[in-house]
Design a protein around this motif. Structure first.
Motif, mmCIF file in Angstrom:
data_model
loop_
_atom_site.group_PDB
_atom_site.id
_atom_site.type_symbol
_atom_site.label_atom_id
_atom_site.label_comp_id
_atom_site.label_asym_id
_atom_site.label_seq_id
_atom_site.Cartn_x
_atom_site.Cartn_y
_atom_site.Cartn_z
ATOM 1 N N ARG A 37 0.695 -1.344 0.052
ATOM 2 C CA ARG A 37 -0.035 0.016 0.081
ATOM 3 C C ARG A 37 0.780 1.322 -0.040
ATOM 4 O O ARG A 37 0.398 2.263 -0.431
ATOM 5 N N ARG A 44 10.965 -0.130 9.357
ATOM 6 C CA ARG A 44 9.934 -0.290 10.747
ATOM 7 C C ARG A 44 10.950 -0.050 12.244
ATOM 8 O O ARG A 44 10.152 0.704 12.983
ATOM 9 N N ASN A 76 -3.800 -1.357 -1.965
ATOM 10 C CA ASN A 76 -4.106 -1.958 -0.699
ATOM 11 C C ASN A 76 -4.872 -3.555 -0.927
ATOM 12 O O ASN A 76 -5.784 -3.297 -1.820
ATOM 13 N N GLY A 105 2.798 -8.693 7.461
ATOM 14 C CA GLY A 105 3.138 -7.846 8.397
ATOM 15 C C GLY A 105 2.278 -7.837 9.840
ATOM 16 O O GLY A 105 1.108 -8.704 9.840
ATOM 17 N N THR A 153 9.989 -2.454 21.816
ATOM 18 C CA THR A 153 9.403 -0.907 21.287
ATOM 19 C C THR A 153 9.267 -0.106 22.106
ATOM 20 O O THR A 153 9.536 1.170 22.162
ATOM 21 N N PHE A 239 0.920 -6.537 19.324
ATOM 22 C CA PHE A 239 0.597 -6.388 17.874
ATOM 23 C C PHE A 239 -0.518 -7.282 17.455
ATOM 24 O O PHE A 239 -0.957 -8.448 18.327
ATOM 25 N N ASP A 277 5.903 -11.260 10.296
ATOM 26 C CA ASP A 277 5.167 -11.347 11.448
ATOM 27 C C ASP A 277 3.577 -12.235 11.010
ATOM 28 O O ASP A 277 3.013 -12.513 12.036
ATOM 29 N N SER A 292 9.726 -10.581 14.571
ATOM 30 C CA SER A 292 10.674 -9.807 14.552
ATOM 31 C C SER A 292 11.280 -9.554 13.096
ATOM 32 O O SER A 292 11.181 -10.653 12.256
HETATM 33 C C1 FAD Z 1 9.537 0.804 16.651
HETATM 34 C C2 FAD Z 1 9.727 -0.725 16.369
HETATM 35 C C3 FAD Z 1 11.125 -1.112 16.521
HETATM 36 C C4 FAD Z 1 11.560 -2.465 16.342
HETATM 37 N N1 FAD Z 1 12.683 -2.869 16.575
HETATM 38 C C5 FAD Z 1 12.902 -4.084 15.980
HETATM 39 C C6 FAD Z 1 14.027 -4.584 16.261
HETATM 40 O O1 FAD Z 1 15.026 -4.084 16.749
HETATM 41 N N2 FAD Z 1 14.399 -6.008 15.883
HETATM 42 C C7 FAD Z 1 13.642 -6.924 15.469
HETATM 43 O O2 FAD Z 1 13.832 -7.975 14.964
HETATM 44 N N3 FAD Z 1 12.125 -6.148 15.150
HETATM 45 C C8 FAD Z 1 11.963 -4.968 15.474
HETATM 46 N N4 FAD Z 1 10.586 -4.599 15.488
HETATM 47 C C9 FAD Z 1 9.494 -5.509 14.793
HETATM 48 C C10 FAD Z 1 9.807 -5.294 13.281
HETATM 49 O O3 FAD Z 1 9.568 -4.131 12.804
HETATM 50 C C11 FAD Z 1 8.849 -6.466 12.821
HETATM 51 O O4 FAD Z 1 8.680 -7.807 13.298
HETATM 52 C C12 FAD Z 1 8.996 -6.384 11.408
HETATM 53 O O5 FAD Z 1 8.837 -5.246 10.548
HETATM 54 C C13 FAD Z 1 8.139 -7.617 10.502
HETATM 55 O O6 FAD Z 1 8.522 -7.598 9.357
HETATM 56 P P1 FAD Z 1 7.464 -8.167 8.170
HETATM 57 O O7 FAD Z 1 7.958 -8.144 6.748
HETATM 58 O O8 FAD Z 1 6.696 -9.369 8.549
HETATM 59 O O9 FAD Z 1 6.239 -6.745 8.025
HETATM 60 P P2 FAD Z 1 6.176 -5.560 8.093
HETATM 61 O O10 FAD Z 1 7.473 -4.912 8.363
HETATM 62 O O11 FAD Z 1 5.097 -5.012 8.884
HETATM 63 O O12 FAD Z 1 5.851 -5.195 6.587
HETATM 64 C C14 FAD Z 1 4.540 -5.576 6.269
HETATM 65 C C15 FAD Z 1 4.213 -4.736 4.844
HETATM 66 O O13 FAD Z 1 3.014 -5.088 4.365
HETATM 67 C C16 FAD Z 1 2.398 -3.840 3.919
HETATM 68 N N5 FAD Z 1 0.829 -4.276 4.009
HETATM 69 C C17 FAD Z 1 0.231 -4.570 5.303
HETATM 70 N N6 FAD Z 1 -1.186 -4.592 4.818
HETATM 71 C C18 FAD Z 1 -1.364 -4.494 3.517
HETATM 72 C C19 FAD Z 1 -2.401 -4.497 2.491
HETATM 73 N N7 FAD Z 1 -3.642 -4.835 3.005
HETATM 74 N N8 FAD Z 1 -2.165 -4.222 1.395
HETATM 75 C C20 FAD Z 1 -1.056 -3.744 0.833
HETATM 76 N N9 FAD Z 1 0.120 -3.777 1.700
HETATM 77 C C21 FAD Z 1 -0.020 -4.055 2.919
HETATM 78 C C22 FAD Z 1 2.864 -2.815 4.766
HETATM 79 O O14 FAD Z 1 2.523 -1.455 4.271
HETATM 80 C C23 FAD Z 1 4.125 -3.277 5.099
HETATM 81 O O15 FAD Z 1 5.095 -2.477 4.359
HETATM 82 C C24 FAD Z 1 10.314 -3.091 15.825
HETATM 83 C C25 FAD Z 1 9.061 -2.731 15.484
HETATM 84 C C26 FAD Z 1 8.743 -1.439 15.960
HETATM 85 C C27 FAD Z 1 7.293 -0.787 15.689
#
Ligand code: FAD
Length: 388
Positions: A37, A44, A76, A105, A153, A239, A277, A292
């Motif tokens: 989206r 993040r 989206n 995520g 976080t 989360f 996630d 993570s």
């Molecule tokens: C402030 C903060 C600090 C953190 N620090 C750490 C750390 O130090 N170490 C660590 O291991 N983890 C950390 N985390 C956790 C980590 O950020 C997440 O576990 C990680 O981002 C998960 O990766 P992901 O690729 O699964 O999902 P995400 O990074 O959440 O990416 C999901 C993607 O899907 C897209 N999306 C979602 N729904 C839709 C939809 N319906 N249509 C189109 N697109 C969509 C979103 O835009 C996003 O780009 C932290 C989180 C936060 C908030």
């Protein structure tokens, strides 16, 4: 599965973008499309830094995918039709797929506790973080910030604000306290001692032993009946994952994460893989992977191998992952590296101070480089952290 095979990756976070990049770079006969989206990748794990005044890098998806021979669609994802292998984007019928990688995520849970949705802010996207900073930057001295959450976080946010916006009056409500030292995701006694000393140095007030039951305008009501007033409440307690997987008919766990087998294929629909996630995967040592970026990136790597392996009809590797340490930023000058055993339970050894900060920063940079962005990360600061 060869020519005409369309691999669609939903979600360009740490897990999805890693998978999309590796598949596109392999230049197989398959087409690869990333859908998100947003128009660019968001670091993040640095959102708390943006909420305290940093500016994000521009990491656009289109250029990234095109330079690897893949493509990007911004929108989206609103529905997944598993039987027709079709997607709706922004409510419109849109893309056919042969293999789907689901990587949508997670986001902060604002629905489980009354009033959170209405009265708190979260660290869920860049614009919300920028808005929060704009508000805090001009806030009068002693503006009361209540940060709710006992996880990393909340800790990172409290320290970042306290260091960079020292005029604020910051309280962290840890709930029942830091996760215990003998469970996965917990902190060792030394780490807890260190964190408490950092909170004291930075002037962060710590509330422990009582949970927030509800939020009203300007106040949190606790389980023991006490009340804590705030000007701004930052909610960082727990989360949720998008409900799209469940709605689509994929088999999901109690928490809504897609249940996967060892190659990260959905247990109910093998032409759908789930990573990051949004996926529940059980690893060799018998435990579930913690949500993570540390686990999301390797999952993205493995999903790409599963997809490419299937295309080439070669045998597939299982997902194998072992934890080594967890790193926590405590402002820009301080950090904590908590070493853990393979089940993610803390061991006594920790690294702290500037050394911890340097390693945390290096790991954030190396994560970006690992996905495929061109970043000059320089040499590692010193001896790398390895499990003792
Ligand atoms: C402030 C903060 C600090 C953190 N620090 C750490 C750390 O130090 N170490 C660590 O291991 N983890 C950390 N985390 C956790 C980590 O950020 C997440 O576990 C990680 O981002 C998960 O990766 P992901 O690729 O699964 O999902 P995400 O990074 O959440 O990416 C999901 C993607 O899907 C897209 N999306 C979602 N729904 C839709 C939809 N319906 N249509 C189109 N697109 C969509 C979103 O835009 C996003 O780009 C932290 C989180 C936060 C908030």
């Amino acid at each position: 599965m060869t020519d005409g095979h369309h691999i669609v990756v939903l979600g360009g976070g740490y897990a999805g973008l890693t998978a999309a990049a590796r598949i596109a770079e392999a230049h197989s006969a398959a087409l690869v499309t990333l859908v998100d989206r947003k128009s660019s990748f968001v670091e993040r794990i640095r959102l708390h830094e943006i909420a305290a005044g940093s500016e994000p890098r521009d990491l656009g998806y289109s250029t990234f995918m095109q330079s690897r021979g893949g493509s990007f669609v911004q929108g989206n994802v609103s529905a997944i039709d598993l039987s027709q292998q079709h997607l709706a984007i922004d409510g419109q019928s849109s893309l056919d797929w042969s293999t789907l990688i689901y990587a949508l995520g997670s986001y902060t849970d604002v629905n489980s506790i009354d009033g959170v949705d209405e009265h708190a802010v979260t660290l869920d996207d860049v614009s919300a973080c920028r808005q929060l900073y704009q508000q805090l930057e001009v806030a009068p001295p002693k503006t009361k910030i209540l940060i709710v959450g006992g996880g990393l976080t909340a800790i990172e946010a409290a320290c970042e604000f306290a260091e960079r916006l020292p005029e604020l009056d910051i309280t962290i409500a840890l709930g029942t306290g830091f996760a215990s030292s003998d469970e996965p995701g917990g902190l060792s006694n030394l780490a807890v001692e260190y964190l408490n000393s950092v909170f004291e140095r930075l002037g962060v007030r710590v509330l422990v032993g009582r949970r927030v039951l509800s939020l009203t305008r300007g106040a949190a009501i606790f389980s023991d009946g006490t009340k804590e007033t705030f000007d701004v409440c930052l909610w960082a307690a727990g989360f949720s994952v998008p409900d799209l997987a469940r709605q689509s008919g994929l088999t999901v766990s109690k928490s809504g994460q897609i249940s996967t087998g060892v190659t990260l294929a959905s247990v109910s629909h093998p032409n759908v893989l789930a990573v990051g996630d949004a996926a529940e995967v059980v690893v060799d040592h018998g435990g579930k992977c913690r949500t993570s970026c540390a686990t999301g990136r390797p999952m993205g790597e493995l999903a790409s191998k599963t997809v490419l392996g299937r295309l080439a009809s070669v045998s597939l590797d299982p997902f194998q992952f072992s934890y080594a340490f967890r790193c926590v930023s405590l402002g820009r000058e301080d950090g904590l590296i908590q070493f853990v055993d393979e089940k993610d339970c803390p061991v006594e050894e920790i690294w702290t101070g500037p050394r911890g900060a340097r390693w945390k920063e290096y790991i954030c940079q190396r994560t970006l480089q690992g996905i495929g962005f061109e970043v000059d990360i320089g040499a590692p600061p010193d001896t790398p952290p390895v499990r003792p």
